[in-house]
Scaffold this motif. Sequence first.
Motif, mmCIF file in Angstrom:
data_model
loop_
_atom_site.group_PDB
_atom_site.id
_atom_site.type_symbol
_atom_site.label_atom_id
_atom_site.label_comp_id
_atom_site.label_asym_id
_atom_site.label_seq_id
_atom_site.Cartn_x
_atom_site.Cartn_y
_atom_site.Cartn_z
ATOM 1 N N GLN A 131 0.838 -1.143 -0.194
ATOM 2 C CA GLN A 131 -0.161 -0.140 0.029
ATOM 3 C C GLN A 131 0.983 1.461 0.100
ATOM 4 O OE1 GLN A 131 -3.222 -0.066 2.572
ATOM 5 N NE2 GLN A 131 -4.034 -2.054 2.163
ATOM 6 N N TYR A 132 2.128 1.207 0.467
ATOM 7 C CA TYR A 132 3.058 2.397 0.503
ATOM 8 C C TYR A 132 3.159 2.465 -1.264
ATOM 9 C CZ TYR A 132 6.937 5.579 0.450
ATOM 10 O OH TYR A 132 7.750 6.512 0.182
ATOM 11 N N PHE A 133 3.677 1.515 -1.736
ATOM 12 C CA PHE A 133 4.009 1.826 -3.290
ATOM 13 C C PHE A 133 2.631 2.233 -4.130
ATOM 14 C CE2 PHE A 133 7.843 -0.632 -2.036
ATOM 15 C CZ PHE A 133 8.611 -0.046 -2.473
ATOM 16 N N TYR A 134 1.617 1.391 -3.640
ATOM 17 C CA TYR A 134 0.361 1.689 -4.421
ATOM 18 C C TYR A 134 -0.295 3.089 -4.315
ATOM 19 C CZ TYR A 134 -3.701 -0.143 -6.780
ATOM 20 O OH TYR A 134 -4.685 -0.381 -7.860
ATOM 21 N N GLY A 135 -0.170 3.719 -3.066
ATOM 22 C CA GLY A 135 -0.271 4.945 -2.822
ATOM 23 C C GLY A 135 -1.795 4.933 -2.198
ATOM 24 N N LYS A 136 -2.674 3.939 -1.924
ATOM 25 C CA LYS A 136 -3.808 3.964 -1.291
ATOM 26 C C LYS A 136 -4.116 2.608 -0.912
ATOM 27 C CE LYS A 136 -6.025 3.048 -5.861
ATOM 28 N NZ LYS A 136 -6.969 3.621 -6.912
ATOM 29 N N ALA A 137 -5.290 2.505 0.138
ATOM 30 C CA ALA A 137 -5.671 1.308 0.555
ATOM 31 C C ALA A 137 -6.158 0.366 -0.611
ATOM 32 C CB ALA A 137 -6.808 1.514 1.618
ATOM 33 N N ALA A 138 -5.783 -0.843 -0.539
ATOM 34 C CA ALA A 138 -6.173 -1.780 -1.563
ATOM 35 C C ALA A 138 -5.811 -3.256 -1.025
ATOM 36 C CB ALA A 138 -5.448 -1.589 -2.855
ATOM 37 N N SER A 139 -6.487 -4.251 -1.450
ATOM 38 C CA SER A 139 -6.600 -5.543 -1.115
ATOM 39 C C SER A 139 -5.245 -6.146 -1.704
ATOM 40 C CB SER A 139 -7.752 -6.488 -1.318
ATOM 41 O OG SER A 139 -7.608 -7.828 -1.369
ATOM 42 N N ILE A 140 -4.338 -6.717 -0.863
ATOM 43 C CA ILE A 140 -3.331 -7.564 -1.529
ATOM 44 C C ILE A 140 -3.812 -8.871 -2.085
ATOM 45 C CG2 ILE A 140 -2.525 -8.771 0.546
ATOM 46 C CD1 ILE A 140 0.498 -8.237 -0.190
ATOM 47 N N MET A 141 -4.769 -9.634 -1.646
ATOM 48 C CA MET A 141 -5.170 -10.540 -2.081
ATOM 49 C C MET A 141 -5.890 -10.430 -3.667
ATOM 50 S SD MET A 141 -7.047 -12.715 1.030
ATOM 51 C CE MET A 141 -6.237 -13.493 2.125
ATOM 52 N N ARG A 142 -6.291 -9.215 -3.780
ATOM 53 C CA ARG A 142 -6.927 -8.897 -5.158
ATOM 54 C C ARG A 142 -5.757 -8.436 -6.170
ATOM 55 N NH1 ARG A 142 -12.320 -5.842 -3.340
ATOM 56 N NH2 ARG A 142 -13.433 -7.492 -2.384
ATOM 57 N N ASN A 143 -4.740 -8.007 -5.357
ATOM 58 C CA ASN A 143 -3.499 -7.221 -6.275
ATOM 59 C C ASN A 143 -2.402 -8.153 -6.744
ATOM 60 O OD1 ASN A 143 -4.535 -4.567 -7.232
ATOM 61 N ND2 ASN A 143 -5.329 -4.922 -5.045
ATOM 62 N N ARG A 144 -2.075 -9.131 -5.789
ATOM 63 C CA ARG A 144 -0.878 -9.979 -5.701
ATOM 64 C C ARG A 144 -0.592 -10.574 -7.237
ATOM 65 N NH1 ARG A 144 -2.414 -14.605 -7.034
ATOM 66 N NH2 ARG A 144 -0.243 -14.793 -7.813
ATOM 67 N N GLY A 145 0.613 -10.243 -7.679
ATOM 68 C CA GLY A 145 0.942 -10.541 -8.797
ATOM 69 C C GLY A 145 0.784 -9.907 -10.122
ATOM 70 N N LYS A 146 0.222 -8.672 -9.613
ATOM 71 C CA LYS A 146 -0.223 -7.787 -10.929
ATOM 72 C C LYS A 146 0.900 -6.584 -10.697
ATOM 73 C CE LYS A 146 -5.044 -8.445 -10.504
ATOM 74 N NZ LYS A 146 -6.558 -7.685 -10.249
#
Length: 220
Positions: A131-146
């Motif tokens: 979430q630091y790199f992404y810049g906002k709250a988000a689910s790692i389960m939905r975004n892992r590997g992307k």
Amino acid sequence: MEQDQTMKDWLENLMTCQACHLRQEGNRGPTRYTGNITSPLMFVGEGPGGVEDEYGVPLVGPSGQLLDKALWSVGLTRDRVYVTNIVKCRPKNNRTPTLDEGRHCADIHLVKEIDLVQPKVIVCLGKVAFQYFYGKAASIMRNRGKWFTWRGYPVMPTYHPAFLLRQTGHDLVESKWQVYYDFKAAVEKAKAENPDYTYQSPEKTNLLEQYTALKESRSF
């Protein structure tokens, strides 16, 4: 030599940091990095636990040992990749750092660290790093590997090894395979950028042995 000297200066600033409350929470002080500063691959974890606080480097306890196995399975060893944390000091009671703590520490230290190392690929391990790199709250389960881009660097989130240690049964098997394929994709991207770099040593790195002297120098 110039990069080594610059990293030395960065490390000296890190070791004397008093910029937030975490330094006052009973830990032994900031933890540094492991690995090769010329590596195309950077792995960024969350924060140090008890073993890491003792040894002064990230991911050398149970989570680190699992990380080493995962890296070996995709042709990497810890001495040939660069491993660091979003948060450099151990939070009290071994809790996970908050997103605000991660942002505060990373803005001071990690940004400079990345500028010095200039990796070709960044893999963030766990929610706080992601979430630091992404810049906002988000689910790692939905975004892992992307893949996404941060300041020109390709970044991929995946699970922190500590998450795997909490899994059992089918969930554990599935999560391990997901991390394997994420790491494999990261290696492929790094090798496309720097095919001549040596990514794996003949044997796994014994980090506890390597950093024994540093451990003995750290105290409350």
